[in-house]
Design a protein around this motif. Structure first.
Motif, PDB file in Angstrom:
ATOM      1  N   ASP A  96       0.823  -1.208   0.000  1.00  0.00           N
ATOM      2  CA  ASP A  96       0.000   0.000   0.000  1.00  0.00           C
ATOM      3  C   ASP A  96       0.861   1.263   0.000  1.00  0.00           C
ATOM      4  O   ASP A  96       0.555   2.235  -0.697  1.00  0.00           O
ATOM      5  CB  ASP A  96      -0.946   0.017   1.201  1.00  0.00           C
ATOM      6  CG  ASP A  96      -2.047  -1.021   1.078  1.00  0.00           C
ATOM      7  OD1 ASP A  96      -2.395  -1.392  -0.065  1.00  0.00           O
ATOM      8  OD2 ASP A  96      -2.551  -1.462   2.125  1.00  0.00           O
ATOM      9  N   LYS A 154       2.292   1.616  -3.505  1.00  0.00           N
ATOM     10  CA  LYS A 154       1.275   2.111  -4.443  1.00  0.00           C
ATOM     11  C   LYS A 154       1.035   3.604  -4.250  1.00  0.00           C
ATOM     12  O   LYS A 154       0.875   4.341  -5.224  1.00  0.00           O
ATOM     13  CB  LYS A 154      -0.034   1.351  -4.261  1.00  0.00           C
ATOM     14  CG  LYS A 154       0.006  -0.064  -4.764  1.00  0.00           C
ATOM     15  CD  LYS A 154      -1.311  -0.762  -4.470  1.00  0.00           C
ATOM     16  CE  LYS A 154      -1.230  -2.233  -4.764  1.00  0.00           C
ATOM     17  NZ  LYS A 154      -2.471  -2.934  -4.402  1.00  0.00           N
ATOM     18  N   LYS A 205       1.725   6.551  -7.083  1.00  0.00           N
ATOM     19  CA  LYS A 205       0.719   7.522  -7.503  1.00  0.00           C
ATOM     20  C   LYS A 205       1.342   8.922  -7.567  1.00  0.00           C
ATOM     21  O   LYS A 205       1.148   9.661  -8.525  1.00  0.00           O
ATOM     22  CB  LYS A 205      -0.465   7.514  -6.534  1.00  0.00           C
ATOM     23  CG  LYS A 205      -1.640   8.326  -7.008  1.00  0.00           C
ATOM     24  CD  LYS A 205      -2.777   8.278  -6.021  1.00  0.00           C
ATOM     25  CE  LYS A 205      -3.367   6.881  -5.964  1.00  0.00           C
ATOM     26  NZ  LYS A 205      -4.571   6.821  -5.120  1.00  0.00           N
TER      27      LYS A 205
END
Length: 83
Positions: free
Chosen positions: A24, A27, A31
């Motif tokens: 997480d 990710k 982004k």
């Protein structure tokens, strides 16, 4: 000057460790990196550490000259937030 370098280096390695801990976090970093893909990896890590929501990061000269955007007086850049 050496103290500032140490702070930046510590922030860099701390963020690298946080980003690589789980999927997480990785990710979330990707982004931010995807919105600023022209920057080097180390710059992307430091931006993510200070402003994970940053969308378009450029030098002030590029904002002023290329895009005709002007920074408000007294505004601080991303690099000035922590140091």
């Amino acid at each position: 000057m050496a103290r500032k370098y140490e702070l930046i280096t510590d922030l860099y390695y701390q963020t690298i460790n946080e980003v690589s801990e789980n999927a997480d976090s990785w990710k979330s970093f990707l982004k931010t990196a995807g919105r600023n893909f022209r920057l080097r990896f180390d710059e992307q890590i430091l931006i993510y550490a200070q402003r994970p929501d940053a969308i378009a990061v450029l030098e002030i000269e590029k904002w002023n000259n290329r895009f005709g955007r002007w920074v408000n007086k007294g505004a601080k850049g991303i690099g000035n937030k922590s140091f």
